[in-house]
Design an enzyme around this catalytic site. Structure first.
Site, PDB file in Angstrom:
ATOM      1  N   ARG A   1       0.658  -1.284  -0.057  1.00  0.00           N
ATOM      2  CA  ARG A   1       0.101  -0.083   0.050  1.00  0.00           C
ATOM      3  C   ARG A   1       1.262   1.560   0.232  1.00  0.00           C
ATOM      4  O   ARG A   1       1.055   2.346  -0.126  1.00  0.00           O
ATOM      5  CB  ARG A   1      -1.224   0.212   0.802  1.00  0.00           C
TER       6      ARG A   1
ATOM      7  N   CYS B   1      -0.825   6.770   8.984  1.00  0.00           N
ATOM      8  CA  CYS B   1      -1.065   5.263   8.132  1.00  0.00           C
ATOM      9  C   CYS B   1      -2.347   5.741   7.122  1.00  0.00           C
ATOM     10  O   CYS B   1      -2.183   6.201   6.430  1.00  0.00           O
ATOM     11  CB  CYS B   1      -1.197   4.593   9.734  1.00  0.00           C
TER      12      CYS B   1
END
Length: 286
Positions: free
Chosen positions: A184, A241
């Site tokens: 990701r 994040c």
């Protein structure tokens, strides 16, 4: 004794009946928001309360300015304090947060309580699995909470907003660390947000790298060595994040390592990537 980072299953068992100890179940599933509450109802550590990530540990996704603040923005401070009072947190309560996902959600409660100035909060090391492995029981009995008297105090932690992170791209005064999985971070296999990639200049430290094979946190010495190889100074580091949740796991790991002082970017990638004027990078970590 105050536990301010981690507590072992054995220590929790020894103190479970203490009058000032309160256990909070933080289990969650990002793809099924009701899974945590369902799991809690099916069996939880005796006397544990439940704190839902979306309803208690997060706030409104859109700010007063009409801008998207991310999938799990911070709640209003007083709303969070009130929610903690409802489940029974007092000024002197030793809170123990746990989940069954390596601490990724429990660490969010840990950070939030420190955000409102409450130091007596720890994450159960190894989570529910560690509790059950050492013979701890679970129950379906729902505890009755007595309203607590928690008061907001000066914050023990710091946060930074998107503008501060944007300014840092030019100044490079701080090191940004992305807690998402490496794919990701690179911009591959993005399933949670509309845009893949990472904040330009950010380094990558998958939060699960803080854990040993058994799901407990690595030793302080190991964590310190690994984090020192990644950042020069925690005082000038920003943790982010996907939505400000697993970044708290990295912040907890830094505290365990004796490296306090890093900031949280609560909006994280979900907020950052929602504005097409903000720069995006992709590919592996330099």
């Amino acid at each position: 004794m105050t536990y301010a980072t981690l507590i072992s299953a054995a220590d929790l068992a020894a103190h479970a009946s203490d009058d000032n100890l309160l256990i909070v179940d933080c289990r969650h599933d990002l793809t099924n928001p009701e899974a945590g509450l369902d799991a809690y109802r099916a069996g939880h550590i005796p006397n544990a309360r439940f704190a839902h990530l979306d309803q208690i540990l997060s706030g409104a996704k859109t700010g007063s300015d009409g801008k998207f603040k991310g999938r799990h923005p911070l709640p209003e401070r007083q709303d969070f304090v009130d929610a903690m009072r409802v489940i029974g947190v007092n000024a002197n309560t030793q809170v123990v947060a746990y989940d069954a996902q390596g601490g990724m959600y429990a660490a969010r409660l840990w950070w939030l309580l420190r955000w409102v100035g409450h130091v007596q909060v720890a994450v159960l090391d190894g989570g529910l699995q560690a509790w059950q492995a050492q013979g701890g029981a679970v129950t379906t009995e729902m505890p009755v909470a007595t309203r607590g008297d928690l008061q907001e105090q000066s914050s023990l932690v710091t946060a930074i907003d998107a503008e501060g992170v944007l300014d840092n791209i030019t100044s490079k005064a701080m090191t940004v660390v992305d807690a998402r999985a490496a794919d990701r971070y690179r911009g591959e296999n993005e399933t949670m947000d509309a845009v893949g990639g990472h904040i330009p200049g950010a380094k990558n430290r998958f939060f699960k790298d803080n854990l040993a094979a058994d799901g407990s946190f690595k030793s302080p010495e190991t964590l310190r060595a690994e984090w020192n190889a990644l950042i020069d100074n925690p005082q000038t580091a920003i943790m982010q994040c996907g939505s400000g949740v697993t970044a708290c796991h990295n912040l907890l790991a830094l505290e365990v390592a004796g490296l306090p002082g890093a900031k949280l970017y609560p909006g994280s990638w979900s907020e950052w990537s929602s504005d097409s004027t903000r720069p995006v990078a992709s590919g592996p970590q330099p």
